[in-house]
Scaffold this motif. Structure first.
Motif, PDB file in Angstrom:
ATOM      1  N   SER A 104       8.567 -11.480   4.506  1.00  0.00           N
ATOM      2  CA  SER A 104       8.088 -11.299   5.879  1.00  0.00           C
ATOM      3  C   SER A 104       7.367  -9.973   6.101  1.00  0.00           C
ATOM      4  O   SER A 104       6.467  -9.891   6.927  1.00  0.00           O
ATOM      5  N   ASN A 105       7.718  -8.941   5.349  1.00  0.00           N
ATOM      6  CA  ASN A 105       7.085  -7.634   5.548  1.00  0.00           C
ATOM      7  C   ASN A 105       5.897  -7.377   4.638  1.00  0.00           C
ATOM      8  O   ASN A 105       4.982  -6.640   5.016  1.00  0.00           O
ATOM      9  N   PHE A 106       5.907  -7.964   3.436  1.00  0.00           N
ATOM     10  CA  PHE A 106       4.849  -7.682   2.469  1.00  0.00           C
ATOM     11  C   PHE A 106       4.075  -8.935   2.053  1.00  0.00           C
ATOM     12  O   PHE A 106       3.108  -8.833   1.312  1.00  0.00           O
ATOM     13  N   ASN A 107       4.533 -10.092   2.506  1.00  0.00           N
ATOM     14  CA  ASN A 107       3.901 -11.385   2.196  1.00  0.00           C
ATOM     15  C   ASN A 107       3.689 -11.574   0.696  1.00  0.00           C
ATOM     16  O   ASN A 107       2.624 -11.993   0.251  1.00  0.00           O
ATOM     17  N   LYS A 108       4.718 -11.235  -0.065  1.00  0.00           N
ATOM     18  CA  LYS A 108       4.660 -11.376  -1.518  1.00  0.00           C
ATOM     19  C   LYS A 108       5.924 -12.082  -1.995  1.00  0.00           C
ATOM     20  O   LYS A 108       6.975 -12.003  -1.354  1.00  0.00           O
ATOM     21  N   ASP A 109       5.802 -12.771  -3.131  1.00  0.00           N
ATOM     22  CA  ASP A 109       6.934 -13.510  -3.679  1.00  0.00           C
ATOM     23  C   ASP A 109       7.513 -12.873  -4.944  1.00  0.00           C
ATOM     24  O   ASP A 109       8.687 -13.025  -5.229  1.00  0.00           O
ATOM     25  N   LYS A 110       6.684 -12.180  -5.708  1.00  0.00           N
ATOM     26  CA  LYS A 110       7.124 -11.622  -6.984  1.00  0.00           C
ATOM     27  C   LYS A 110       7.875 -10.311  -6.744  1.00  0.00           C
ATOM     28  O   LYS A 110       7.332  -9.376  -6.151  1.00  0.00           O
ATOM     29  N   ILE A 111       9.119 -10.285  -7.205  1.00  0.00           N
ATOM     30  CA  ILE A 111      10.006  -9.142  -6.961  1.00  0.00           C
ATOM     31  C   ILE A 111      10.587  -8.678  -8.296  1.00  0.00           C
ATOM     32  O   ILE A 111      11.067  -9.492  -9.089  1.00  0.00           O
ATOM     33  N   THR A 112      10.565  -7.381  -8.532  1.00  0.00           N
ATOM     34  CA  THR A 112      11.175  -6.786  -9.724  1.00  0.00           C
ATOM     35  C   THR A 112      12.358  -5.939  -9.296  1.00  0.00           C
ATOM     36  O   THR A 112      12.300  -5.239  -8.283  1.00  0.00           O
ATOM     37  N   ILE A 113      13.424  -6.007 -10.090  1.00  0.00           N
ATOM     38  CA  ILE A 113      14.591  -5.155  -9.842  1.00  0.00           C
ATOM     39  C   ILE A 113      15.040  -4.518 -11.149  1.00  0.00           C
ATOM     40  O   ILE A 113      14.817  -5.059 -12.228  1.00  0.00           O
ATOM     41  N   GLY A 114      15.681  -3.381 -11.037  1.00  0.00           N
ATOM     42  CA  GLY A 114      16.398  -2.762 -12.141  1.00  0.00           C
ATOM     43  C   GLY A 114      17.869  -3.021 -11.864  1.00  0.00           C
ATOM     44  O   GLY A 114      18.466  -2.355 -11.033  1.00  0.00           O
ATOM     45  N   ALA A 115      18.428  -4.024 -12.548  1.00  0.00           N
ATOM     46  CA  ALA A 115      19.783  -4.497 -12.233  1.00  0.00           C
ATOM     47  C   ALA A 115      20.817  -3.914 -13.191  1.00  0.00           C
ATOM     48  O   ALA A 115      20.561  -3.806 -14.392  1.00  0.00           O
ATOM     49  N   GLN A 116      21.967  -3.582 -12.656  1.00  0.00           N
ATOM     50  CA  GLN A 116      23.066  -3.224 -13.540  1.00  0.00           C
ATOM     51  C   GLN A 116      23.425  -4.474 -14.340  1.00  0.00           C
ATOM     52  O   GLN A 116      23.527  -5.564 -13.796  1.00  0.00           O
ATOM     53  N   LEU A 117      23.593  -4.295 -15.637  1.00  0.00           N
ATOM     54  CA  LEU A 117      23.771  -5.411 -16.550  1.00  0.00           C
ATOM     55  C   LEU A 117      24.925  -6.331 -16.144  1.00  0.00           C
ATOM     56  O   LEU A 117      24.813  -7.552 -16.230  1.00  0.00           O
ATOM     57  N   TYR A 118      26.018  -5.764 -15.667  1.00  0.00           N
ATOM     58  CA  TYR A 118      27.176  -6.594 -15.337  1.00  0.00           C
ATOM     59  C   TYR A 118      26.902  -7.531 -14.158  1.00  0.00           C
ATOM     60  O   TYR A 118      27.651  -8.489 -13.932  1.00  0.00           O
ATOM     61  N   LEU A 119      25.815  -7.307 -13.419  1.00  0.00           N
ATOM     62  CA  LEU A 119      25.460  -8.156 -12.283  1.00  0.00           C
ATOM     63  C   LEU A 119      24.373  -9.183 -12.620  1.00  0.00           C
ATOM     64  O   LEU A 119      23.820  -9.821 -11.732  1.00  0.00           O
ATOM     65  N   LYS A 120      24.093  -9.355 -13.892  1.00  0.00           N
ATOM     66  CA  LYS A 120      23.027 -10.267 -14.324  1.00  0.00           C
ATOM     67  C   LYS A 120      23.194 -11.663 -13.727  1.00  0.00           C
ATOM     68  O   LYS A 120      22.255 -12.223 -13.161  1.00  0.00           O
ATOM     69  N   LYS A 121      24.366 -12.261 -13.845  1.00  0.00           N
ATOM     70  CA  LYS A 121      24.588 -13.624 -13.335  1.00  0.00           C
ATOM     71  C   LYS A 121      24.423 -13.687 -11.812  1.00  0.00           C
ATOM     72  O   LYS A 121      23.907 -14.666 -11.280  1.00  0.00           O
ATOM     73  N   PHE A 122      24.849 -12.645 -11.123  1.00  0.00           N
ATOM     74  CA  PHE A 122      24.683 -12.578  -9.668  1.00  0.00           C
ATOM     75  C   PHE A 122      23.199 -12.670  -9.318  1.00  0.00           C
ATOM     76  O   PHE A 122      22.795 -13.476  -8.479  1.00  0.00           O
ATOM     77  N   TYR A 123      22.374 -11.861  -9.957  1.00  0.00           N
ATOM     78  CA  TYR A 123      20.938 -11.872  -9.662  1.00  0.00           C
ATOM     79  C   TYR A 123      20.273 -13.157 -10.143  1.00  0.00           C
ATOM     80  O   TYR A 123      19.353 -13.662  -9.493  1.00  0.00           O
ATOM     81  N   GLU A 124      20.737 -13.701 -11.259  1.00  0.00           N
ATOM     82  CA  GLU A 124      20.204 -14.988 -11.713  1.00  0.00           C
ATOM     83  C   GLU A 124      20.441 -16.073 -10.673  1.00  0.00           C
ATOM     84  O   GLU A 124      19.596 -16.951 -10.485  1.00  0.00           O
ATOM     85  N   SER A 125      21.555 -15.995  -9.961  1.00  0.00           N
ATOM     86  CA  SER A 125      21.851 -16.998  -8.926  1.00  0.00           C
ATOM     87  C   SER A 125      20.864 -16.921  -7.762  1.00  0.00           C
ATOM     88  O   SER A 125      20.789 -17.834  -6.947  1.00  0.00           O
ATOM     89  N   HIS A 126      20.082 -15.843  -7.702  1.00  0.00           N
ATOM     90  CA  HIS A 126      19.058 -15.675  -6.665  1.00  0.00           C
ATOM     91  C   HIS A 126      17.644 -15.824  -7.236  1.00  0.00           C
ATOM     92  O   HIS A 126      16.670 -15.435  -6.588  1.00  0.00           O
ATOM     93  N   GLY A 127      17.559 -16.383  -8.440  1.00  0.00           N
ATOM     94  CA  GLY A 127      16.263 -16.702  -9.019  1.00  0.00           C
ATOM     95  C   GLY A 127      15.646 -15.635  -9.899  1.00  0.00           C
ATOM     96  O   GLY A 127      14.502 -15.778 -10.331  1.00  0.00           O
ATOM     97  N   PHE A 128      16.371 -14.574 -10.188  1.00  0.00           N
ATOM     98  CA  PHE A 128      15.842 -13.514 -11.045  1.00  0.00           C
ATOM     99  C   PHE A 128      16.065 -13.860 -12.517  1.00  0.00           C
ATOM    100  O   PHE A 128      17.073 -14.478 -12.871  1.00  0.00           O
ATOM    101  N   VAL A 129      15.117 -13.438 -13.365  1.00  0.00           N
ATOM    102  CA  VAL A 129      15.162 -13.687 -14.799  1.00  0.00           C
ATOM    103  C   VAL A 129      15.031 -12.353 -15.523  1.00  0.00           C
ATOM    104  O   VAL A 129      14.187 -11.522 -15.160  1.00  0.00           O
ATOM    105  N   GLN A 130      15.858 -12.155 -16.538  1.00  0.00           N
ATOM    106  CA  GLN A 130      15.808 -10.918 -17.319  1.00  0.00           C
ATOM    107  C   GLN A 130      14.472 -10.796 -18.030  1.00  0.00           C
ATOM    108  O   GLN A 130      14.009 -11.737 -18.671  1.00  0.00           O
TER     109      GLN A 130
END
Length: 148
Positions: A104-130
Motif C-alpha cells: 500500500s505504501n510502495f506499490n511493490k511486491d518483491k520484498i527482501t529480508i535478512g532473517a535470523q536462521l531459526y525463523l526460516k520456517k516462520f518466514y517461509e509460511s509468509h511466502g519468503f524463500v531463502q
C-alpha cells in the motif's frame, strides 16, 4: 483480542511511541538475544514504523523500507513481538500487516529480508524463500530471503 495497527513515518512518531518501540527492540534484540549491537543504525529516519498495540502498549513492531535503503528491493526489518504476547501468534499478523504495508505504501511486491536462521520456517509460511547461504550478523546466524 486484536491488535490496533498503525504505520507512521519517523517524523510522525510521538516521543512516547519512539521510546516504547526502542525499548521493545532493546528488550528483544539486545537483552533476550544477549547481543551487544548498535540498534540505532541510522535507518529509522528512512523507515515506516509498523506498530501493533494492545491495551495501549506496543507489543508488535517492524520497520518497512522502500527499495534501495536496506536492500535493492523493499524490505522488512526489526520484526518483533513482546515476549509476553508470543503465545497469541501475533507475529503472523505482524508479517501480514508488514507485507500489506509494503504494497500500500510502495506499490511493490518483491520484498527482501535478512532473517535470523531459526525463523526460516516462520518466514517461509509468509511466502519468503531463502536466497543466500547462512551468514553471521552480530554473531547471530542469518539468511537472506525474498518474497516475489
Amino acid at each position: 483480542m486484536e491488535l490496533k495497527w498503525k504505520i507512521k513515518p519517523f517524523e510522525a512518531l510521538t516521543v512516547h511511541e519512539l521510546y516504547d518501540l526502542l525499548k521493545l527492540r532493546s528488550e528483544i534484540f539486545v537483552v533476550e538475544q544477549n547481543c551487544v549491537y548498535l540498534d540505532l543504525d541510522g535507518k529509522d529516519k528512512k523507515a515506516l514504523h509498523l506498530i501493533g498495540e494492545y491495551d495501549d502498549k506496543i507489543v508488535a513492531y517492524a520497520r518497512i523500507f522502500d527499495a534501495g535503503i536496506s536492500f535493492d528491493n523493499t524490505s522488512i526489518g526489526r520484526v518483533t513481538v513482546d515476549a509476553n504476547y508470543r503465545d497469541k501468534k501475533w507475529g503472523h499478523d505482524l508479517m501480514r500487516e508488514a507485507i500489506a504495508g509494503i504494497k500500500s505504501n510502495f506499490n511493490k511486491d518483491k520484498i527482501t529480508i535478512g532473517a535470523q536462521l531459526y525463523l526460516k520456517k516462520f518466514y517461509e509460511s509468509h511466502g519468503f524463500v531463502q536466497t543466500s547461504e547462512m551468514y553471521l550478523e552480530d554473531d547471530i546466524p542469518h539468511i537472506e530471503m525474498i518474497k516475489e
